[in-house]
Design an enzyme around this catalytic site. Structure first.
Site, PDB file in Angstrom:
ATOM      1  N   ASP A   9     -21.199  24.818   2.044  1.00 59.35           N
ATOM      2  CA  ASP A   9     -21.557  23.996   0.893  1.00 59.35           C
ATOM      3  C   ASP A   9     -22.640  23.018   1.399  1.00 59.35           C
ATOM      4  OD1 ASP A   9     -21.308  22.486  -1.554  1.00 59.35           O
ATOM      5  OD2 ASP A   9     -20.042  21.072  -0.455  1.00 59.35           O
ATOM      6  N   ASP A  11     -23.742  19.416  -0.193  1.00 62.76           N
ATOM      7  CA  ASP A  11     -23.399  17.991  -0.271  1.00 62.76           C
ATOM      8  C   ASP A  11     -22.061  17.714   0.400  1.00 62.76           C
ATOM      9  OD1 ASP A  11     -25.499  16.724  -2.175  1.00 62.76           O
ATOM     10  OD2 ASP A  11     -24.880  18.524  -3.252  1.00 62.76           O
TER      11      ASP A  11
HETATM   12  C1  G6P Z   1     -22.753  18.953  -5.719  1.00 60.71           C
HETATM   13  C2  G6P Z   1     -22.329  17.523  -5.483  1.00 60.71           C
HETATM   14  C3  G6P Z   1     -22.214  16.774  -6.791  1.00 60.71           C
HETATM   15  C4  G6P Z   1     -23.497  16.914  -7.585  1.00 60.71           C
HETATM   16  C5  G6P Z   1     -23.778  18.385  -7.841  1.00 60.71           C
HETATM   17  C6  G6P Z   1     -25.052  18.604  -8.629  1.00 60.71           C
HETATM   18  O1  G6P Z   1     -21.717  19.658  -6.305  1.00 60.71           O
HETATM   19  O2  G6P Z   1     -21.094  17.497  -4.809  1.00 60.71           O
HETATM   20  O3  G6P Z   1     -21.953  15.423  -6.516  1.00 60.71           O
HETATM   21  O4  G6P Z   1     -23.391  16.248  -8.827  1.00 60.71           O
HETATM   22  O5  G6P Z   1     -23.889  19.033  -6.585  1.00 60.71           O
HETATM   23  O6  G6P Z   1     -26.120  18.181  -7.861  1.00 60.71           O
HETATM   24  P1  G6P Z   1     -27.594  17.998  -8.356  1.00 60.71           P
HETATM   25  O7  G6P Z   1     -28.313  17.665  -7.076  1.00 60.71           O
HETATM   26  O8  G6P Z   1     -28.048  19.293  -8.958  1.00 60.71           O
HETATM   27  O9  G6P Z   1     -27.609  16.896  -9.338  1.00 60.71           O
HETATM   28 MG    MG Z   2     -19.730  19.353  -1.374  1.00 57.73          MG
END
Ligand code: G6P
Ligand code: MG
Length: 222
Positions: A9, A11
């Site tokens: 993953d 983030d």
């Molecule tokens: C990941 C993170 C979320 C985030 C999502 C969308 O799942 O854990 O916190 O909101 O990605 O990310 P983006 O960069 O597309 O807004």
């Molecule tokens: Mg994550």
């Protein structure tokens, strides 16, 4: 079945960007008179951009039009990109780089499956794209975690059965997605909410490939 790939993953696993997502939601909500609370992070972690906004607006009992939501999402991402502008290759989380190197050396494939639409772009900007055989993010797969589609898709691209892969995830929704796809899952963080994972660690620092292979399934070692 033998493990042949690691799927990361983005983030909270490759980089500590969760705190900047949090901060940017906080700044955005402040602009519309709402407040973000620490416990919201458990819901936001791993959720898509739009699912996150819908949750926050619902919680704050704010009804907005499609266009207003689009504008807020754009603004949230602008704030987020500003906040992470300083990140470099040095900001990969501890243990990530050695683990990728060890996996490649042993002939494992290494991939990224992120629910963020920024993931590929950030990896490219910091010069980390070449570390991976395959990078898939939310631009490629519309269904958001906990839907298993993103992990199923990566496994197809790797030409592997999901049970030949280990997904590394920090979010409950991501763990659920990996499990539903049929992958082995290494949870990164608090076991209290990652209990569906096959194995949970607090950090990848010092974690060897063998620790992971043994940890996710004791009978996997061939
Ligand atoms: C990941 C993170 C979320 C985030 C999502 C969308 O799942 O854990 O916190 O909101 O990605 O990310 P983006 O960069 O597309 O807004
Ligand atoms: Mg994550």
């Amino acid at each position: 079945m033998m493990i042949r790939a690691l799927i990361f993953d983005f983030d909270g696993v490759l980089m500590d960007t969760g705190r900047y997502h949090y901060k940017s939601w906080e700044i955005l909500l402040d602009k519309i008179g709402l407040t973000l609370e620490p416990e919201d992070d458990l819901v936001l972690k791993g959720a898509s951009r739009i699912d996150s906004l819908e949750y926050l607006l619902h919680k704050g009992q704010l009804l907005l039009s499609h266009y207003q939501k689009e504008a807020l999402l754009k603004e949230k991402n602008r704030i987020y990109l500003d906040l992470i502008d300083h990140l470099t290759l040095q900001d990969l989380l501890p243990g990530v780089y050695p683990l990728i190197q060890a996996a490649k050396k042993e002939g494992y494939q290494v991939a990224v499956a992120s629910g963020s639409r920024n993931a590929r772009h950030i990896l490219e900007r910091i010069g980390a794209l070449d570390l991976f055989d395959i990078v898939i993010d939310a631009n490629d797969v519309p269904a958001a975690k906990p839907d298993p589609e993103i992990y199923e898709h990566v496994c197809q691209l790797l030409h592997l059965h999901p049970a030949e892969t280990v997904v590394i995830e920090d979010a409950e929704k991501g763990v659920a997605a990996g499990i539903a796809a049929g992958c082995y899952v290494l949870g990164l963080g608090d076991p209290a909410y990652l209990d569906k994972a096959h194995m949970v660690v607090s950090s990848l620092a010092g974690l060897g490939l063998d620790d992971i292979l043994q940890g996710v399934s004791r009978d996997l070692i061939a």
